[in-house]
Structure formats: structure tokens, C-alpha cells
Motif scaffolding. Sequence first.
Motif, short mmCIF file in Angstrom:
data_model
loop_
_atom_site.label_atom_id
_atom_site.label_comp_id
_atom_site.label_asym_id
_atom_site.label_seq_id
_atom_site.Cartn_x
_atom_site.Cartn_y
_atom_site.Cartn_z
N LYS A 1 9.76 -2.80 -6.60
CA LYS A 1 8.78 -3.84 -6.31
C LYS A 1 8.93 -5.04 -7.25
O LYS A 1 9.70 -5.01 -8.21
CB LYS A 1 7.37 -3.24 -6.39
N GLU B 1 6.21 -2.84 8.15
CA GLU B 1 5.38 -3.54 7.16
C GLU B 1 4.92 -4.90 7.67
O GLU B 1 5.73 -5.77 7.96
CB GLU B 1 6.20 -3.72 5.87
N ASP C 1 1.55 -1.57 0.76
CA ASP C 1 2.14 -2.11 1.98
C ASP C 1 1.32 -1.57 3.13
O ASP C 1 0.96 -0.39 3.13
CB ASP C 1 3.59 -1.63 2.16
#
Length: 433
Positions: free
Chosen positions: A329, A356, A347
Motif C-alpha cells: 500500500k 475495487e 478497499d
Amino acid sequence: MAQNRVYIENLSQYIGQEITLNGWLYNKRSSGKIRFLLLRDGTGIVQCVMAKGHIPDDVFAKFDQLTQESAFSISGKVKKDERSPGGHEIDLTDVQVISVAHEYPITPKEHGVEFLADRRHLWLRSSRQHAIMRVRHRIIKAIRDFFDGRGFTLIDAPILTPNAVEGTTTLFDTEYFDLGKAFLTQSGQLYGEAGAMAFGKIYCFGPTFRAEKSKTRRHLTEFWMVEPEMAFYDLNDDMDLAEEFLEHIVQTVLKDCEPELKVLERNTAMLQNVKRPLPRISYDEAVEILHKKGLQFEWGGDLGAPDETAISEQFDRPVMVHRYPAKVKAFYMKRDPKNAELALAVDVLAPEGYGEIIGGSQREDDLDKLLERIKEHNLPQAAFEWYLDLRRYGSVPHAGFGLGVERTVAWICGLDHVRETIPFPRMIYRLTP
Ligand code: 4AD
Ligand code: MG
């Protein structure tokens, strides 16, 4: 007189009245002495009828002049007609030809998607594309209404920026006078954080750019993202807002876009379920689901499209996956105080394989830790000094997320590719029209 103009979508207010409409020829047909003109005006399509002998011959003869997509005006009387597509029909009294169209390349027969994409400037007139753009419009308005109605201030982030937000591999750059390189923004978030410290709750909403090398049905190089950012919010508050937001968008479209969803033949059963609370699972639990389904997946990796689909199949509405491994991330995410390997990220995965649609997190609010992250990610500290100031002057816990408009439109409309969700898509292999 613009204020007296009549549009097809408002015809029910004019039953029995003589009106004038302006538009283009969608289609035409004849049957004996009767001629039918299908007029499209951008708000709908209406069938206009004339019979030989009941109308001056020169008006009747205009039927032969009009080719597909020719521009013309009509006058006539509005009738209710349940069998007609829009529920109305026009008894013609006059036809004025404005411009006769050359032979139109898009005919009712099937065309390949590349053929249509090359003619996107014309393809937008087709009823399917029309329906998609109207849903897009409604989604964008629902987004604005949601935040405007909850005390958020709109803070527009710049598009030309001096640094990366979402990793350095997808940056578009351009020469910027004597100042070196400028980058097209990947996200307005960092500016949104400055906005949140000034206004409490903000959102930015604009085009964002990713030099995505991926040729998938979910990736554009230019897409629209709305990003709320809130001071004094933690990850849970962020997820509460995200689920309320999604419920608002989907329920608004279901209420206001029934005709469009019908044109798109969208089965809305799954969309009806988009109501709070949305299920929340941790990344660890998501990995467990994958393993139970017999999928190969190693803890620590990012979820790929097939993984997201496999996870979302377990739920009847969007699912929130939180606490990802920090190493997959972005640099700005706060670590989980209970496990420093994890980021306080979330998400939201849409059902039906759409993947997503929202990415968000709680942000790192500690100056020293953020400095460490910037170094770990090899980011130029100088370019981030202003961002670090937000941790020097009154730092507070804060969080936000970004929703991609095109993926949301694709999901709600039930499309198999994001290229149809934006008027003029930009992808690695397409820059025109
Ligand atoms: O997950 P992403 O990269 O998150 C951010 O940019 C954060 N800065 C947002 C924030 O916290 N303020 O992107 C957010 C969303 C994705 O979930 C997806 O819907 C969309 O943006 N998105 C794309 N849509 C189309 N094409 C692409 N190449 C996209 N990349 C991201
Ligand atoms: Mg993401």
C-alpha cells in the motif's frame, strides 16, 4: 424563445397541444400511405406520423430527403400512445429540414467495438451510450449532493503537481518551464489532507491520471475520482462514511434511472441489496476465503482481479476489506497499532466481478514515522515538505478514500469494460477521438 422549448422527455405536459421539436433522424419507415419518422432530440426518441393526403404534398415529400442523423424540426400535435417507446406519438403538421446527413457510418447492424470506438464522437448518439452517460451524470450529481448535504467543502486539487502520490511507476510527466518536470496528478488526496486541516471535512473531485501499462477492462489512463478527506476520523469512521456513500449513490440511481437501466437490460437484483451495513472483513480473512476456495495465494501480496472476484462472490453486496499488508500500500497510510506490518487501509470490492471501486485509509499523522516512510519509498523529501507541515502544525488523526467514477458506472450499468463509461476514454492504446 428558449424558455418555451419543448423536449421529448417532457412531452407528457403537452398532450393534445401543437408543439415544435428539434432533433435528428434516428430511423424511419413507411407503411402504405403512412410515414413514420423517429426523431431523437438528446432527451429521448419520439415517433412522428404523417399520412399522404392529410398533409401538404411538399411536407410529405420531406420523408424521402431525410437520411439517418439528418437534422430537422417538426411541428405537430402530441398524442398519448402506450405502444410507442416513450409513450407518445406526434401527428405531424410540418417538417423543416435543417441539414441532410452524409451516409452515417453507424447503422443498426452490429459493429465491432474498435470500429465504434474510432467513431466515439458519433457513437455517443446511440441509445445504449446515451443511457450510460445519463447514469454517469446522475451518479456524479448524487456524489455532489451527498457531500454538499453533509457539510463537506469542495476543495479542488491541482492537476499539475511536483510529486507522486500513488507510486512512481504510473506517472505522466511534462516539461514545466524552468522548474523541471511536472506530473499529472494521480490523486488529489495530499491536497485534500491540507483542506481537511483547514475546513474539517472536504472533498475533491476531478480527473486523475495513471500511466497504467495494464490493458484490462478496469483501467483507464485518465479517470475521474472523488476523494473525501476528514479530520478526526479513524479507519472505522472512514468505513462508516464509505458505506453510507455507496448506499446513497446506488439507491439514487435505482430511483431516478429506471428507464436507462432498462435500456441497458441491467438486472438490478444485486444493486437493490446495496444497503448498510456492508460486510467488513480483514485482509487475513480475505486470504482465508481464497484458501478455502482452493486458490493459490500467498499472504503479503496484493489482491489481483481474480482474487477480488472470488472474495466478493461470498457476499450479496459490496464488501470492505481492511488492514492490508503495508508493503503493498501507499506511503501515507498509518500502520495498525496492533500489528505494524499492516496498514489501516480499506478497499471496497463491488459484487459481480467489478472489483475495487474504493480505496482509502487512515493517514500517518506522526511526523517522524511519515518521514521514515518517505525515505523507505525513495521519495524526494523536499517535494513533500509542505505535506510534512500538516504534521508539524496541529496534526490530528484523519482519514479519507477515493471512489473511481468509471468503475462505479461500469458496475451500476453492468458493463464489461470501463471504456464505455466516460465520453472519450483514454487508454494506453487509445488517445483519439
Ligand atoms: O486505490 P487508489 O489508487 O487510491 C487513491 O488514489 C487514494 N489516494 C484515494 C484516497 O484515499 N483519497 O484509487 C482509488 C480508486 C480505485 O478504487 C478505483 O476505483 C479508481 O480509483 N482507479 C481507477 N479507475 C480507472 N482506471 C484506473 N487506472 C484507476 N486507478 C484507480
Ligand atoms: Mg487501490
